[in-house]
Enzyme design. Structure first.
Site, PDB file in Angstrom:
ATOM      1  N   ASN A  65       0.870  -1.179   0.000  1.00 45.35           N
ATOM      2  CA  ASN A  65       0.000   0.000   0.000  1.00 45.35           C
ATOM      3  C   ASN A  65       0.906   1.228   0.000  1.00 45.35           C
ATOM      4  OD1 ASN A  65      -1.783   2.057   0.480  1.00 45.35           O
ATOM      5  ND2 ASN A  65      -2.425   1.354   2.521  1.00 45.35           N
ATOM      6  N   TRP A  66       0.980   1.862  -1.166  1.00 40.83           N
ATOM      7  CA  TRP A  66       1.898   2.995  -1.301  1.00 40.83           C
ATOM      8  C   TRP A  66       1.363   4.253  -0.593  1.00 40.83           C
ATOM      9  CZ3 TRP A  66       3.703   2.875  -7.187  1.00 40.83           C
ATOM     10  CH2 TRP A  66       4.343   1.648  -7.423  1.00 40.83           C
TER      11      TRP A  66
ATOM     12  N   HIS B  68      -9.614   0.898   5.352  1.00 42.08           N
ATOM     13  CA  HIS B  68      -8.299   1.139   5.953  1.00 42.08           C
ATOM     14  C   HIS B  68      -8.470   2.110   7.119  1.00 42.08           C
ATOM     15  CE1 HIS B  68      -4.194   2.410   6.554  1.00 42.08           C
ATOM     16  NE2 HIS B  68      -3.813   1.335   5.898  1.00 42.08           N
TER      17      HIS B  68
ATOM     18  N   GLU C 164      -6.858   4.561   8.103  1.00 39.85           N
ATOM     19  CA  GLU C 164      -6.689   5.984   7.779  1.00 39.85           C
ATOM     20  C   GLU C 164      -7.962   6.546   7.141  1.00 39.85           C
ATOM     21  OE1 GLU C 164      -2.959   5.472   5.671  1.00 39.85           O
ATOM     22  OE2 GLU C 164      -2.087   4.851   7.585  1.00 39.85           O
TER      23      GLU C 164
ATOM     24  N   SER D 234       3.646  -1.943  10.282  1.00 37.68           N
ATOM     25  CA  SER D 234       5.111  -1.938  10.430  1.00 37.68           C
ATOM     26  C   SER D 234       5.754  -3.262  10.033  1.00 37.68           C
ATOM     27  CB  SER D 234       5.515  -1.538  11.856  1.00 37.68           C
ATOM     28  OG  SER D 234       5.087  -0.217  12.145  1.00 37.68           O
TER      29      SER D 234
ATOM     30  N   GLY E  46       2.930  -1.164   4.279  1.00 34.10           N
ATOM     31  CA  GLY E  46       2.923   0.261   3.983  1.00 34.10           C
ATOM     32  C   GLY E  46       4.328   0.743   3.646  1.00 34.10           C
ATOM     33  N   GLY E  47       4.949   1.401   4.590  1.00 32.79           N
ATOM     34  CA  GLY E  47       6.250   2.047   4.367  1.00 32.79           C
ATOM     35  C   GLY E  47       7.290   1.174   3.689  1.00 32.79           C
TER      36      GLY E  47
HETATM   37  P1  13P Z   1       3.081   0.515   7.670  1.00 35.28           P
HETATM   38  O1  13P Z   1       3.617  -0.785   7.100  1.00 35.28           O
HETATM   39  O2  13P Z   1       3.776   1.724   7.142  1.00 35.28           O
HETATM   40  O3  13P Z   1       2.993   0.465   9.154  1.00 35.28           O
HETATM   41  O4  13P Z   1       1.572   0.644   7.122  1.00 35.28           O
HETATM   42  C1  13P Z   1       0.708  -0.427   7.238  1.00 35.28           C
HETATM   43  C2  13P Z   1      -0.508  -0.136   6.471  1.00 35.28           C
HETATM   44  O5  13P Z   1      -1.293   0.704   6.846  1.00 35.28           O
HETATM   45  C3  13P Z   1      -0.733  -0.885   5.217  1.00 35.28           C
HETATM   46  O6  13P Z   1      -2.010  -0.680   4.723  1.00 35.28           O
END
Ligand code: 13P
Length: 252
Positions: free
Chosen positions: A9-10, A94, A96, A211, A232-233
Site C-alpha cells: 500500500n503505497w 483502511h 486511515e 510496520s 505500507g512504508g
Molecule cells: P506501515 O507498514 O507503514 O505500518 O503501514 C501499514 C498499512 O497501513 C498498510 O495498509
C-alpha cells in the site's frame, strides 16, 4: 494451504519518476506464480503502474473506492473506473480512511458490496486503536468491523476477498504486533467467519499489516493463521518489498 498474499500500500506517496524507479526495483517479481502479489498506488498513477506491470501477474489495487456507481461525487472514483483502468480491486476500511475520512462500518460494507457486484477483489481492513486494545476491546472492535460485512452480505461475499488485520497502533509507528498477538486476533477473526461458514473461513486469506518489514516478517508468517501481509512504508523500498515477497514464498 491458503495461497500467500502480499500487497504494497503505497498510500499518498510517489510521483511518476519515483514510481518508475520502484517498479524497476521490483521487476524481478515478474511471472510470480506461487503467491499473489499486489500493489496499491495512488489513483493518478494506476495506469502507469498497470502498464508497467502488464503481463507480470502482479495485480494493481486502489486504496479505496466509492460505494456509488457514478454521478455527482466530486473527488471520488467508481468500481467501473477501476475496471476500465485494469485495477483488480480495492482496500476498504483502511484505518486511515476510517479515522481521517470518517468512513463508518456501514459505508465500508457498501464499498465492499460495490466491489463484489463488479467482480472485483475487496480487501477489508480491520483493526483496533491503542486505547481500544488497552481497554481489552480488541476482539469486540475487529469483530464488529467484520460483522458489518458478514451480516449484511453473508460469508459467500468473502469468496476471493482478503481480510487484513491492521492494528492502528502498529501502523507507521515501528511498533509491530508480536506474531502471537497477531495470530490470536487472526484466529478469532477466522472463528467469526466460521460461525457463518466453516469452509469459507478455512479458505479466507487473513493478512497482517502494521510496520511489516523484511526483518520481522518471518516470525509473522510462521503463524498458522497469518496468510500474508499488507505492507505500507516498507513497500516503498524495493529491496524490502522483494524480501517480504520472498518470505511469503518460503511460507509455502
Ligand atoms: P506501515 O507498514 O507503514 O505500518 O503501514 C501499514 C498499512 O497501513 C498498510 O495498509
Amino acid at each position: 494451504m491458503r495461497r500467500p498474499w502480499v500487497a504494497g500500500n503505497w498510500k499518498m506517496n510517489g510521483l511518476h519518476q519515483t514510481n518508475d524507479e520502484l517498479l524497476k526495483g521490483i521487476s524481478s517479481l515478474a511471472a510470480e506464480s506461487e503467491i499473489d502479489i499486489c500493489v496499491a498506488p495512488p489513483a493518478p498513477y494506476w495506469m502507469q503502474v498497470v502498464e508497467a506491470l502488464e503481463g507480470r501477474g502482479i495485480k494493481v489495487l486502489a486504496q479505496t473506492v466509492s460505494e456509488h456507481a457514478s454521478g455527482a461525487y466530486t473527488g471520488e472514483w467508481s468500481v467501473g473506473m477501476l475496471q476500465d483502468c485494469g485495477v483488480s480491486g480495492a482496500l476498504v476500511g483502511h484505518s486511515e480512511r476510517r479515522q481521517l475520512f470518517a468512513e463508518t462500518d456501514v459505508v465500508v460494507a457498501a464499498k465492499f458490496a460495490a466491489l463484489k457486484q463488479a467482480g472485483l477483489q475487496p480487501v477489508l481492513c480491520v483493526g483496533e486503536t491503542l486505547e481500544e486494545r488497552q481497554a481489552g476491546e480488541t476482539l469486540a472492535v475487529v469483530s464488529r468491523q467484520l460483522l458489518a460485512v458478514l451480516e449484511s452480505q453473508g460469508a459467500d461475499a468473502f469468496d476471493g476477498a482478503v481480510l487484513a488485520y491492521e492494528p492502528v497502533w502498529a501502523i507507521g509507528t515501528g511498533l509491530t504486533a508480536t506474531p502471537e498477538q497477531a495470530q490470536a486476533v487472526h484466529a478469532s477473526l477466522r472463528a467469526v467467519v466460521a460461525a457463518f461458514d466453516a469452509v469459507r473461513a478455512e479458505q479466507l486469506r487473513i493478512v497482517y499489516g502494521g510496520s511489516v518489514k523484511a526483518a520481522n516478517v518471518a516470525g509473522l508468517f510462521a503463524m498458522a493463521d497469518i496468510d500474508g501481509a499488507l505492507v505500507g512504508g516498507a513497500s516503498l523500498i524495493a529491496q524490502e518489498f522483494l524480501a517480504i515477497c520472498q518470505a511469503a514464498r518460503q511460507r509455502l
